[in-house]
Design a protein around this motif. Sequence first.
Motif, PDB file in Angstrom:
ATOM      1  N   ALA A   1       0.830  -1.152   0.056  1.00 35.93           N
ATOM      2  CA  ALA A   1      -0.124  -0.086  -0.029  1.00 35.93           C
ATOM      3  C   ALA A   1       1.055   0.830   0.189  1.00 35.93           C
ATOM      4  O   ALA A   1       1.570   1.188   0.773  1.00 35.93           O
ATOM      5  CB  ALA A   1      -0.810   0.407   1.618  1.00 35.93           C
ATOM      6  N   ASP A   2       0.182   2.483  -0.785  1.00 32.62           N
ATOM      7  CA  ASP A   2       0.860   3.582  -0.717  1.00 32.62           C
ATOM      8  C   ASP A   2       0.838   3.690   1.047  1.00 32.62           C
ATOM      9  O   ASP A   2      -0.800   4.307   1.555  1.00 32.62           O
ATOM     10  CB  ASP A   2       0.271   4.147  -1.883  1.00 32.62           C
ATOM     11  CG  ASP A   2       0.641   5.884  -1.547  1.00 32.62           C
ATOM     12  OD1 ASP A   2       1.731   6.229  -0.426  1.00 32.62           O
ATOM     13  OD2 ASP A   2       0.576   6.476  -2.610  1.00 32.62           O
ATOM     14  N   LEU A   3       1.515   4.518   1.484  1.00 31.98           N
ATOM     15  CA  LEU A   3       1.999   4.689   3.249  1.00 31.98           C
ATOM     16  C   LEU A   3       0.860   5.960   2.996  1.00 31.98           C
ATOM     17  O   LEU A   3       0.027   6.292   3.969  1.00 31.98           O
ATOM     18  CB  LEU A   3       3.213   5.065   3.627  1.00 31.98           C
ATOM     19  CG  LEU A   3       3.506   5.540   4.685  1.00 31.98           C
ATOM     20  CD1 LEU A   3       2.788   4.118   6.180  1.00 31.98           C
ATOM     21  CD2 LEU A   3       5.004   5.809   5.177  1.00 31.98           C
ATOM     22  N   ARG A   4       1.167   7.087   2.328  1.00 34.39           N
ATOM     23  CA  ARG A   4      -0.198   8.253   2.573  1.00 34.39           C
ATOM     24  C   ARG A   4      -1.570   8.069   2.333  1.00 34.39           C
ATOM     25  O   ARG A   4      -1.795   8.730   2.854  1.00 34.39           O
ATOM     26  CB  ARG A   4       0.536   9.124   0.960  1.00 34.39           C
ATOM     27  CG  ARG A   4       1.523  10.037   1.047  1.00 34.39           C
ATOM     28  CD  ARG A   4       1.454  11.248   1.011  1.00 34.39           C
ATOM     29  NE  ARG A   4       0.558  11.929   1.540  1.00 34.39           N
ATOM     30  CZ  ARG A   4      -0.201  12.840   1.315  1.00 34.39           C
ATOM     31  NH1 ARG A   4       0.083  13.992  -0.109  1.00 34.39           N
ATOM     32  NH2 ARG A   4      -0.764  14.065   1.746  1.00 34.39           N
ATOM     33  N   GLN A   5      -1.431   7.604   1.676  1.00 37.11           N
ATOM     34  CA  GLN A   5      -2.983   6.458   1.487  1.00 37.11           C
ATOM     35  C   GLN A   5      -3.714   5.670   2.757  1.00 37.11           C
ATOM     36  O   GLN A   5      -4.976   5.983   3.036  1.00 37.11           O
ATOM     37  CB  GLN A   5      -3.199   5.398   0.680  1.00 37.11           C
ATOM     38  CG  GLN A   5      -2.826   5.707  -1.613  1.00 37.11           C
ATOM     39  CD  GLN A   5      -3.071   7.725  -1.824  1.00 37.11           C
ATOM     40  OE1 GLN A   5      -4.413   7.197  -1.082  1.00 37.11           O
ATOM     41  NE2 GLN A   5      -2.610   8.461  -2.336  1.00 37.11           N
ATOM     42  N   LEU A   6      -2.897   5.552   3.661  1.00 34.79           N
ATOM     43  CA  LEU A   6      -2.967   4.566   4.760  1.00 34.79           C
ATOM     44  C   LEU A   6      -3.085   6.574   5.652  1.00 34.79           C
ATOM     45  O   LEU A   6      -3.900   5.974   6.804  1.00 34.79           O
ATOM     46  CB  LEU A   6      -1.986   4.219   5.055  1.00 34.79           C
ATOM     47  CG  LEU A   6      -2.551   2.238   5.011  1.00 34.79           C
ATOM     48  CD1 LEU A   6      -0.503   1.602   4.697  1.00 34.79           C
ATOM     49  CD2 LEU A   6      -3.034   1.599   4.360  1.00 34.79           C
ATOM     50  N   ALA A   7      -2.562   6.892   5.147  1.00 32.84           N
ATOM     51  CA  ALA A   7      -2.958   8.781   6.082  1.00 32.84           C
ATOM     52  C   ALA A   7      -3.121   8.214   7.477  1.00 32.84           C
ATOM     53  O   ALA A   7      -3.864   9.083   8.387  1.00 32.84           O
ATOM     54  CB  ALA A   7      -4.518   9.205   5.302  1.00 32.84           C
ATOM     55  N   GLY A   8      -2.090   7.850   8.081  1.00 37.25           N
ATOM     56  CA  GLY A   8      -1.952   7.718   9.881  1.00 37.25           C
ATOM     57  C   GLY A   8      -2.558   7.163  10.811  1.00 37.25           C
ATOM     58  O   GLY A   8      -3.284   6.643  11.342  1.00 37.25           O
ATOM     59  N   ARG A   9      -3.643   5.734   9.968  1.00 33.16           N
ATOM     60  CA  ARG A   9      -4.211   4.548  10.398  1.00 33.16           C
ATOM     61  C   ARG A   9      -3.276   3.844  11.042  1.00 33.16           C
ATOM     62  O   ARG A   9      -3.940   3.204  11.744  1.00 33.16           O
ATOM     63  CB  ARG A   9      -5.314   4.400   9.386  1.00 33.16           C
ATOM     64  CG  ARG A   9      -5.970   4.742   8.661  1.00 33.16           C
ATOM     65  CD  ARG A   9      -7.262   4.579   7.525  1.00 33.16           C
ATOM     66  NE  ARG A   9      -7.789   3.546   8.052  1.00 33.16           N
ATOM     67  CZ  ARG A   9      -7.711   2.055   7.432  1.00 33.16           C
ATOM     68  NH1 ARG A   9      -7.139   2.445   5.611  1.00 33.16           N
ATOM     69  NH2 ARG A   9      -8.329   1.684   7.596  1.00 33.16           N
ATOM     70  N   LEU A  10      -1.522   3.416  10.556  1.00 30.50           N
ATOM     71  CA  LEU A  10      -1.122   2.666  11.757  1.00 30.50           C
ATOM     72  C   LEU A  10      -1.027   3.320  12.443  1.00 30.50           C
ATOM     73  O   LEU A  10      -0.830   4.558  12.490  1.00 30.50           O
ATOM     74  CB  LEU A  10      -0.161   2.367  10.639  1.00 30.50           C
ATOM     75  CG  LEU A  10       0.174   1.927   9.332  1.00 30.50           C
ATOM     76  CD1 LEU A  10       1.992   2.090   8.336  1.00 30.50           C
ATOM     77  CD2 LEU A  10      -0.535   0.198   9.547  1.00 30.50           C
ATOM     78  N   PRO A  11      -0.226   2.714  13.720  1.00 30.66           N
ATOM     79  CA  PRO A  11       0.479   3.071  14.830  1.00 30.66           C
ATOM     80  C   PRO A  11       1.317   3.956  15.304  1.00 30.66           C
ATOM     81  O   PRO A  11       1.983   3.626  13.540  1.00 30.66           O
ATOM     82  CB  PRO A  11       0.645   1.602  15.323  1.00 30.66           C
ATOM     83  CG  PRO A  11      -0.195   0.325  14.849  1.00 30.66           C
ATOM     84  CD  PRO A  11      -0.325   1.398  13.121  1.00 30.66           C
ATOM     85  N   ARG A  12       1.089   5.028  15.629  1.00 34.51           N
ATOM     86  CA  ARG A  12       2.703   5.727  15.552  1.00 34.51           C
ATOM     87  C   ARG A  12       3.213   5.018  14.813  1.00 34.51           C
ATOM     88  O   ARG A  12       5.014   5.793  13.601  1.00 34.51           O
ATOM     89  CB  ARG A  12       2.289   6.989  16.590  1.00 34.51           C
ATOM     90  CG  ARG A  12       1.466   7.583  16.617  1.00 34.51           C
ATOM     91  CD  ARG A  12       1.770   8.915  17.875  1.00 34.51           C
ATOM     92  NE  ARG A  12       2.293   9.469  17.240  1.00 34.51           N
ATOM     93  CZ  ARG A  12       2.153  10.814  17.031  1.00 34.51           C
ATOM     94  NH1 ARG A  12       0.304  11.207  16.953  1.00 34.51           N
ATOM     95  NH2 ARG A  12       2.480  11.766  16.115  1.00 34.51           N
TER      96      ARG A  12
END
Length: 327
Positions: free
Chosen positions: A127-138
């Motif tokens: 996945a494009d990290l930007r598209q996850l837009a902060g949904r991953l743990p910091r």
Amino acid sequence: MRLPNYYAAPGFERAGLRRRDPDWLREQVADSRSQFVPVWRSQNLVVDLAGAEPCAALVTVETVSLILGGLDDPDAHLAHGRIVFLGVIDERAHFALDLSAVEAPLDMLRDPALAASGIPAEALRFADLRQLAGRLPRHEGALLAFARAMLFWHSRHRFCGLCGSPTLSEEAGHMRRCTDPACKAMHFPRTDPAVIMLVAEGERVLLGRQKSFPPGMYSTLAGFVEPGESLEDAVAREVREETAIEVDAVVYHSSQPWPFPANIMLGFHARAVSTEITIDPGELEDARWFERSWLLAHVDDDSFRLPRRDSIARRLVEDWLAGRIEL
Ligand SMILES: [Zn+2]
């Protein structure tokens, strides 16, 4: 204590001295406790199960060995920048792993060794990290951003910018050196500074939108720092060029690694000393003053929305709305 911006990881142990310790690196690459952060053509591997927030998918040396067709010669993978040492977390070495040369890496990841770890193969995706837009743990967002940034740099510096000869990776992926013995130029990973600024005047804040933004999104202005320019001058110039607004009292706020593809965002706030907006249509589609009370009352929709939650732009606006930025 205020939270660091997303994609930053204070306290992450980069273990820089280990980069020049080839024996230790070889041991760590082969260690079954080590963790590899797979990156495929600038996309990160995540576990995305229906009904759950995504999380980073890290793999171990068994999987790496399977995909790369053996790991007999870790030095070769390090020298070509396919494996880059990132640092140490909980006493386990972490490496970025470049799978870009593999045509369909997901097929190879559907391997019994990985399934044994309890992750169903169909839950894995790049996945494009930007598209996850902060949904991953910091901490995962920061680790994946670092891996992505390092491998992006390697992919763009395979040849020497001075003489055109091939380069090879040294220092566990944190430097590339020209292979021409007459040149031997060293090239270091770079991150290009960009300024991003909240401009306010009393109870109003200046926000603009670019054509490429999602529907309704308005954000703080931003732009690249040019050679021979101070950060404060870059802030004032970008605001003037994009909106014809003049600012003074430029004050630093915080910074954010922004590996999309290779930036560090330097956040500022500034006070406007003029109010008439004239946009540069080459940069912006629109720019307006927004009242604090209106922003506080508005709920994001397609007519107006704030920037993504992972961005320092959002942080600047929220800090201003909450009265944490005094102008
Ligand atoms: Zn060279």
